[in-house]
Design an enzyme around this catalytic site. Sequence first.
Site, mmCIF file in Angstrom:
data_model
loop_
_atom_site.group_PDB
_atom_site.id
_atom_site.type_symbol
_atom_site.label_atom_id
_atom_site.label_comp_id
_atom_site.label_asym_id
_atom_site.label_seq_id
_atom_site.Cartn_x
_atom_site.Cartn_y
_atom_site.Cartn_z
ATOM 1 N N GLY A 15 -3.590 -1.481 7.323
ATOM 2 C CA GLY A 15 -2.505 -1.805 6.394
ATOM 3 C C GLY A 15 -1.330 -0.837 6.446
ATOM 4 O O GLY A 15 -0.602 -0.700 5.456
ATOM 5 N N THR A 16 -1.105 -0.197 7.586
ATOM 6 C CA THR A 16 0.029 0.730 7.680
ATOM 7 C C THR A 16 1.361 -0.018 7.575
ATOM 8 O O THR A 16 2.300 0.474 6.934
ATOM 9 C CB THR A 16 -0.009 1.535 9.003
ATOM 10 O OG1 THR A 16 -0.193 0.629 10.088
ATOM 11 C CG2 THR A 16 -1.118 2.549 9.009
ATOM 12 N N ASN A 108 5.977 -11.971 12.756
ATOM 13 C CA ASN A 108 4.985 -10.998 13.230
ATOM 14 C C ASN A 108 5.728 -9.797 13.799
ATOM 15 O O ASN A 108 6.863 -9.920 14.256
ATOM 16 C CB ASN A 108 4.125 -11.635 14.323
ATOM 17 C CG ASN A 108 3.061 -10.685 14.844
ATOM 18 O OD1 ASN A 108 2.417 -9.971 14.068
ATOM 19 N ND2 ASN A 108 2.867 -10.656 16.156
ATOM 20 N N HIS A 110 5.107 -6.785 16.725
ATOM 21 C CA HIS A 110 4.231 -6.394 17.831
ATOM 22 C C HIS A 110 4.725 -5.048 18.377
ATOM 23 O O HIS A 110 5.935 -4.877 18.581
ATOM 24 C CB HIS A 110 4.259 -7.466 18.921
ATOM 25 C CG HIS A 110 3.336 -7.142 20.051
ATOM 26 N ND1 HIS A 110 1.963 -7.238 19.929
ATOM 27 C CD2 HIS A 110 3.578 -6.677 21.298
ATOM 28 C CE1 HIS A 110 1.406 -6.860 21.064
ATOM 29 N NE2 HIS A 110 2.359 -6.509 21.909
ATOM 30 N N GLU A 180 9.091 0.608 14.113
ATOM 31 C CA GLU A 180 8.553 -0.560 13.394
ATOM 32 C C GLU A 180 8.914 -0.484 11.907
ATOM 33 O O GLU A 180 9.211 -1.492 11.276
ATOM 34 C CB GLU A 180 7.031 -0.613 13.520
ATOM 35 C CG GLU A 180 6.515 -0.951 14.898
ATOM 36 C CD GLU A 180 4.992 -1.138 14.887
ATOM 37 O OE1 GLU A 180 4.481 -1.860 14.020
ATOM 38 O OE2 GLU A 180 4.325 -0.551 15.753
#
Length: 212
Positions: A15-16, A108, A110, A180
């Site tokens: 869950g980062t 999403n 990636h 990210e």
Amino acid sequence: MSQPIKLAVLISGNGTTLQNLIDHIQAGKLCAEIVVVISSKPGAYGLVRAQRHGIPTHVVPRKAFADLTRFNEAINQILHSYAPDLIVLAGFLSLFQPAEPYRGKVMNIHPALIPAFCGKGYYGRRVHQAVLDYGVKISGCTVHFIDEHYDSGPIILQSAVPVKDDDTVETLAARVFQEECKLYPRAIQLYAEGKLRVEGRRVKICEDDADT
Ligand code: GAR
């Protein structure tokens, strides 16, 4: 001030990415509300992170379903009761098949530059190991809308980072994750503001169309 966009977050592990979204929302940097977290793994630490922030959680164990269709039906059924505006995959390791109302509303992230080092089996540290094994000089992360395959839908945003000679999986993963943490909230905010226009495989960012 516009209404916060309602997010459903799908996880399988630590869950980062979920935590990063929670932090951005709390800091007022992302106008969103996480209405539900669904995990495909019962012991996922991400569930604890969600509960700590009072976010409703559900577990739909992938292993409890013989086929992918039934598994996804169970997830979609839960989603219906929360009516999210956007579904966000955050380290979710199964192929998510959205029900009709959510088509085109699933993102999403990636941890590589798609179409390299992606697809089934490429997740977490395996991605970074593959990057190092191949010897590329640049990696990064990609936010995309999902389609019916792993990591293959229209790309919304990408960010590149250098691969250094002395990188390990851990140092590279940390550098990519830093990117990210900025990229995913940015993509979600653009979606929330109605600034993303999908034309075939291309996602155009329409700054001019936005309300100011
Ligand atoms: C993130 O680095 C994300 O890019 C990656 O999992 C991490 C989050 O997982 N996703 C993938 O590799 C999907 N192919 P966590 O929330 O379990 O830490």
